[in-house]
Design an enzyme around this catalytic site. Structure first.
Site, short mmCIF file in Angstrom:
data_model
loop_
_atom_site.label_atom_id
_atom_site.label_comp_id
_atom_site.label_asym_id
_atom_site.label_seq_id
_atom_site.Cartn_x
_atom_site.Cartn_y
_atom_site.Cartn_z
CG LEU A 42 -22.63 -3.54 -100.61
CD1 LEU A 42 -23.50 -2.91 -99.53
CD2 LEU A 42 -22.94 -5.02 -100.74
CG ASP A 43 -23.40 -5.38 -107.55
OD1 ASP A 43 -22.33 -4.96 -108.01
OD2 ASP A 43 -23.68 -6.59 -107.45
CG HIS A 44 -27.16 1.28 -108.96
ND1 HIS A 44 -28.29 1.07 -109.71
CD2 HIS A 44 -27.19 2.57 -108.59
CE1 HIS A 44 -28.97 2.20 -109.80
NE2 HIS A 44 -28.33 3.13 -109.13
CB SER A 46 -26.52 -4.89 -103.35
OG SER A 46 -26.62 -5.86 -104.37
#
Length: 195
Positions: A42-44, A46
């Protein structure tokens, strides 16, 4: 021995255990055996559901593009999203992936009638009284880099907050950011692959 955990990845935390650029990583929140790693990412910026394991077979089954599985995201967007924008997202939109045009696959997209109950985020999104910030649910079977954010921006409603709620029938129900739950292989595989 194989381990299986699900976590609620907090906001502004890297989806890895090794340190990077002074940013918070999973090792700041979760104490798991050394050979355990996240499946996917998951992105930083998110948050939400992430699976941690040392089962390489599970990694392949979940991440190989041929093995499609549903991932549901709860997305708070900037502005009163229109029915037309929801329909565009459902049909698929053109985004850029690795510098090349890419058409997203059809998705199941719905506008929440009432705001979902989600943990408070620290720091919270910037509140603006005049501009609505409704929530939509997006179910994808593909996972390109920053895909959800690119999709909502394409239809004119940038993402303010992004939570991965589920992978197949595995959810973060009842979890808070930083929570970790240990599962048996049979329970996890049943929820992911209906075995």
């Amino acid at each position: 021995m194989n381990y299986y955990f699900i976590i609620y990845k907090p906001y502004l935390v890297q989806s890895q255990f090794s340190q990077v650029d002074g940013k918070q990583t999973l090792s700041d929140f979760f104490d798991v055996p050394k050979d355990v790693y996240p499946v996917g990412r998951l992105d930083h910026d998110s948050e939400g559901l992430l699976i941690l394991t040392n089962d390489k077979q599970l990694n392949h089954r979940l991440l190989h593009p041929a093995n499609k599985h549903e991932r549901k995201y709860w997305v708070q967007v900037d502005g009163a999203i229109t029915v037309d924008a929801v329909e565009q997202l459902s049909r698929g939109v053109s985004i850029t992936v690795d510098g090349k045009p890419y058409r997203t696959s059809p998705a199941h997209v719905e506008l929440f009638k009432t705001e979902p109950i989600v943990p408070l985020r620290n720091p919270p999104i910037r509140f603006r009284k005049e501009i609505p910030a409704p929530w939509i649910s997006i179910v994808l079977t593909e996972g390109k880099n920053r895909q959800v954010r690119k999709m909502t921006a394409t239809v004119g409603f940038p993402t303010l907050r992004l939570i991965r709620y589920s992978i197949e029938t595995l959810t973060i129900d009842g979890m808070q950011p930083g929570d970790l739950i240990s599962l048996s292989k049979s329970t996890l595989y049943k929820k992911l692959f209906h075995e």
